[in-house]
Design a protein around this motif. Structure first.
Motif, PDB file in Angstrom:
ATOM      1  N   ALA A   1       0.882  -1.319  -0.041  1.00 49.64           N
ATOM      2  CA  ALA A   1      -0.011   0.088  -0.113  1.00 49.64           C
ATOM      3  C   ALA A   1       0.932   1.277   0.020  1.00 49.64           C
ATOM      4  CB  ALA A   1      -0.982  -0.077   1.229  1.00 49.64           C
ATOM      5  N   GLY A   2       2.175   1.121   0.117  1.00 44.49           N
ATOM      6  CA  GLY A   2       3.061   2.225   0.437  1.00 44.49           C
ATOM      7  C   GLY A   2       2.777   3.353   1.518  1.00 44.49           C
ATOM      8  N   VAL A   3       2.645   2.586   2.706  1.00 47.97           N
ATOM      9  CA  VAL A   3       2.443   3.193   3.933  1.00 47.97           C
ATOM     10  C   VAL A   3       3.517   2.555   4.981  1.00 47.97           C
ATOM     11  CG1 VAL A   3       0.251   4.063   3.330  1.00 47.97           C
ATOM     12  CG2 VAL A   3       0.286   2.212   4.631  1.00 47.97           C
ATOM     13  N   SER A   4       3.445   3.194   6.098  1.00 50.86           N
ATOM     14  CA  SER A   4       4.425   2.541   7.167  1.00 50.86           C
ATOM     15  C   SER A   4       3.724   1.808   8.045  1.00 50.86           C
ATOM     16  CB  SER A   4       5.098   3.652   7.923  1.00 50.86           C
ATOM     17  OG  SER A   4       3.944   4.414   8.721  1.00 50.86           O
ATOM     18  N   PRO A   5       4.328   0.712   8.982  1.00 55.07           N
ATOM     19  CA  PRO A   5       3.389   0.016   9.779  1.00 55.07           C
ATOM     20  C   PRO A   5       2.710   0.965  10.788  1.00 55.07           C
ATOM     21  CG  PRO A   5       5.391  -1.096   9.456  1.00 55.07           C
ATOM     22  CD  PRO A   5       5.436   0.051   8.713  1.00 55.07           C
ATOM     23  N   ARG A   6       3.413   2.105  11.215  1.00 52.66           N
ATOM     24  CA  ARG A   6       2.760   2.973  12.280  1.00 52.66           C
ATOM     25  C   ARG A   6       1.446   3.607  11.668  1.00 52.66           C
ATOM     26  NH1 ARG A   6       5.721   8.375  14.659  1.00 52.66           N
ATOM     27  NH2 ARG A   6       3.826   9.016  15.952  1.00 52.66           N
ATOM     28  N   THR A   7       1.443   3.805  10.174  1.00 53.18           N
ATOM     29  CA  THR A   7       0.255   4.276   9.378  1.00 53.18           C
ATOM     30  C   THR A   7      -0.846   3.184   9.729  1.00 53.18           C
ATOM     31  OG1 THR A   7       1.360   5.684   8.204  1.00 53.18           O
ATOM     32  CG2 THR A   7      -0.958   5.068   7.773  1.00 53.18           C
ATOM     33  N   PHE A   8      -0.404   2.061   9.342  1.00 44.69           N
ATOM     34  CA  PHE A   8      -1.485   0.810   9.431  1.00 44.69           C
ATOM     35  C   PHE A   8      -2.041   0.675  10.764  1.00 44.69           C
ATOM     36  CE2 PHE A   8      -2.730  -3.478  10.352  1.00 44.69           C
ATOM     37  CZ  PHE A   8      -3.205  -4.051   9.127  1.00 44.69           C
ATOM     38  N   PHE A   9      -1.408   0.786  11.761  1.00 39.08           N
ATOM     39  CA  PHE A   9      -1.862   0.646  13.392  1.00 39.08           C
ATOM     40  C   PHE A   9      -2.780   1.767  13.568  1.00 39.08           C
ATOM     41  CE2 PHE A   9       1.375  -2.732  13.294  1.00 39.08           C
ATOM     42  CZ  PHE A   9       0.395  -3.820  13.594  1.00 39.08           C
ATOM     43  N   ASN A  10      -2.745   2.850  12.888  1.00 37.63           N
ATOM     44  CA  ASN A  10      -3.817   4.013  13.045  1.00 37.63           C
ATOM     45  C   ASN A  10      -5.271   3.683  12.601  1.00 37.63           C
ATOM     46  OD1 ASN A  10      -1.829   5.691  14.076  1.00 37.63           O
ATOM     47  ND2 ASN A  10      -1.204   6.746  11.970  1.00 37.63           N
ATOM     48  N   TYR A  11      -5.071   2.723  11.652  1.00 38.61           N
ATOM     49  CA  TYR A  11      -6.274   2.432  11.228  1.00 38.61           C
ATOM     50  C   TYR A  11      -7.016   0.813  11.640  1.00 38.61           C
ATOM     51  CZ  TYR A  11      -5.703   6.178   7.900  1.00 38.61           C
ATOM     52  OH  TYR A  11      -5.596   7.413   7.329  1.00 38.61           O
ATOM     53  N   PHE A  12      -5.881   0.086  11.910  1.00 37.96           N
ATOM     54  CA  PHE A  12      -6.627  -1.374  12.215  1.00 37.96           C
ATOM     55  C   PHE A  12      -5.504  -1.958  13.163  1.00 37.96           C
ATOM     56  CE2 PHE A  12      -6.878  -0.954   7.463  1.00 37.96           C
ATOM     57  CZ  PHE A  12      -8.496  -1.035   7.432  1.00 37.96           C
ATOM     58  N   ASP A  13      -6.111  -2.624  14.134  1.00 38.70           N
ATOM     59  CA  ASP A  13      -5.531  -3.333  15.368  1.00 38.70           C
ATOM     60  C   ASP A  13      -4.721  -4.525  14.868  1.00 38.70           C
ATOM     61  OD1 ASP A  13      -5.808  -1.612  17.280  1.00 38.70           O
ATOM     62  OD2 ASP A  13      -7.693  -2.241  17.703  1.00 38.70           O
ATOM     63  N   SER A  14      -5.032  -5.242  13.698  1.00 43.88           N
ATOM     64  CA  SER A  14      -4.593  -6.459  13.117  1.00 43.88           C
ATOM     65  C   SER A  14      -4.739  -6.647  11.733  1.00 43.88           C
ATOM     66  CB  SER A  14      -5.157  -7.735  13.896  1.00 43.88           C
ATOM     67  OG  SER A  14      -6.406  -7.718  13.443  1.00 43.88           O
ATOM     68  N   LYS A  15      -4.152  -7.517  11.044  1.00 44.23           N
ATOM     69  CA  LYS A  15      -4.091  -7.612   9.603  1.00 44.23           C
ATOM     70  C   LYS A  15      -5.733  -8.060   9.349  1.00 44.23           C
ATOM     71  CE  LYS A  15      -2.041 -12.176   9.831  1.00 44.23           C
ATOM     72  NZ  LYS A  15      -0.840 -12.843   9.531  1.00 44.23           N
ATOM     73  N   GLU A  16      -6.165  -8.978  10.191  1.00 38.50           N
ATOM     74  CA  GLU A  16      -7.423  -9.537  10.068  1.00 38.50           C
ATOM     75  C   GLU A  16      -8.771  -8.475   9.750  1.00 38.50           C
ATOM     76  OE1 GLU A  16      -4.753 -12.872  11.850  1.00 38.50           O
ATOM     77  OE2 GLU A  16      -5.533 -10.651  12.109  1.00 38.50           O
ATOM     78  N   GLU A  17      -8.395  -7.493  10.636  1.00 36.21           N
ATOM     79  CA  GLU A  17      -9.535  -6.226  10.577  1.00 36.21           C
ATOM     80  C   GLU A  17      -9.661  -5.632   9.409  1.00 36.21           C
ATOM     81  OE1 GLU A  17      -9.204  -3.332  13.604  1.00 36.21           O
ATOM     82  OE2 GLU A  17      -9.702  -4.580  15.185  1.00 36.21           O
ATOM     83  N   THR A  18      -8.740  -5.769   8.372  1.00 39.01           N
ATOM     84  CA  THR A  18      -8.926  -5.196   7.096  1.00 39.01           C
ATOM     85  C   THR A  18     -10.036  -5.662   6.330  1.00 39.01           C
ATOM     86  OG1 THR A  18      -7.280  -6.951   5.964  1.00 39.01           O
ATOM     87  CG2 THR A  18      -6.473  -4.632   7.025  1.00 39.01           C
ATOM     88  N   LEU A  19     -10.430  -6.904   6.680  1.00 39.05           N
ATOM     89  CA  LEU A  19     -11.743  -7.724   5.987  1.00 39.05           C
ATOM     90  C   LEU A  19     -13.107  -7.375   6.894  1.00 39.05           C
ATOM     91  CD1 LEU A  19     -10.075 -11.248   5.635  1.00 39.05           C
ATOM     92  CD2 LEU A  19     -10.339  -9.344   4.070  1.00 39.05           C
ATOM     93  N   LEU A  20     -12.818  -6.527   7.849  1.00 44.23           N
ATOM     94  CA  LEU A  20     -14.072  -6.300   8.782  1.00 44.23           C
ATOM     95  C   LEU A  20     -14.617  -4.789   8.523  1.00 44.23           C
ATOM     96  CD1 LEU A  20     -12.933  -8.136  12.106  1.00 44.23           C
ATOM     97  CD2 LEU A  20     -14.344  -9.187  10.265  1.00 44.23           C
ATOM     98  N   PRO A  21     -16.107  -4.755   8.572  1.00 41.45           N
ATOM     99  CA  PRO A  21     -16.588  -3.371   8.252  1.00 41.45           C
ATOM    100  C   PRO A  21     -16.326  -2.443   9.571  1.00 41.45           C
ATOM    101  CG  PRO A  21     -18.263  -4.997   8.808  1.00 41.45           C
ATOM    102  CD  PRO A  21     -17.038  -5.804   8.816  1.00 41.45           C
TER     103      PRO A  21
END
Length: 202
Positions: free
Chosen positions: A47-67
């Protein structure tokens, strides 16, 4: 529109774009391999972002599939507060939850997300975190809307039964042998609550 409003709108659009980029990257990698074999770092690189940015949005990788995620907490609470004042609490919450699911289904990656959820039921275990987030958001929105506060027993009950409706709908949808519309399954769950849990007509 003020400069502050424009700035807030731009920030929200950027957040939506970043969130969707992470979802899209995760879905593509999950589909190529499996959720268990993909790392957060790989999703971020895609996605071209940092892991820190990822955890601003999601608590885990699985959460990317949840609404529902931590990032959507305030949005959900705000939408409950903003529902028309004449609506009953359960009616207002139902509208917000159904709209959220409808938006998820309308997303570009929904079909792939749905296939991954069906193929990897263990991912839904992470849904417990999402369910807690949804519960707290509904409580906060309803607590302010009704003036009762988030810890009021009635507010907590409406939030809890609404989250249960989502949980039941997702599990029925995932376990159904035939392809079903998850929005319709969710509507049936809320209909059952509104009937006072009397059995539906044959």
């Amino acid at each position: 529109m003020t400069t502050a409003d424009e700035g807030a709108g731009l920030r929200e659009r950027k957040k939506r774009m970043t969130r969707q980029a992470l979802r899209t990257a995760a879905v593509r990698l999950f589909a190529e391999r499996s959720p268990a074999s993909v790392t957060v770092e790989e999703i971020c690189a895609e996605a071209g972002v940092s892991p820190r940015t990822f955890f601003n949005y999601f608590d885990s990788k699985e959460e990317t599939l949840l609404p529902f995620t931590r990032d959507t907490y305030e949005e959900v609470a705000g939408r409950v507060r903003a529902r028309p004042p004449e609506e009953e609490p359960l009616e207002a919450v139902r509208a917000v939850v159904e709209q959220s699911i409808a938006r998820a289904v309308a997303g570009d990656t929904w079909r792939q997300e749905a296939a991954l959820l069906r193929a990897n039921p263990q991912v839904l275990q992470r849904g417990m975190v999402a369910a807690r987030t949804l519960n707290l958001a509904l409580r906060d929105g309803l607590g302010e809307r009704t003036g009762r506060g988030a810890d009021d027993p009635y507010v907590r009950l409406v939030a809890a039964v609404s989250v249960t409706a989502v949980h039941v709908a997702v599990n029925v949808w995932q376990g159904s042998a035939e392809e079903r519309d998850i929005s319709q399954v969710l509507a049936e769950a809320f209909d059952g609550i509104e009937r006072g849990l009397t059995p539906p007509p044959e």
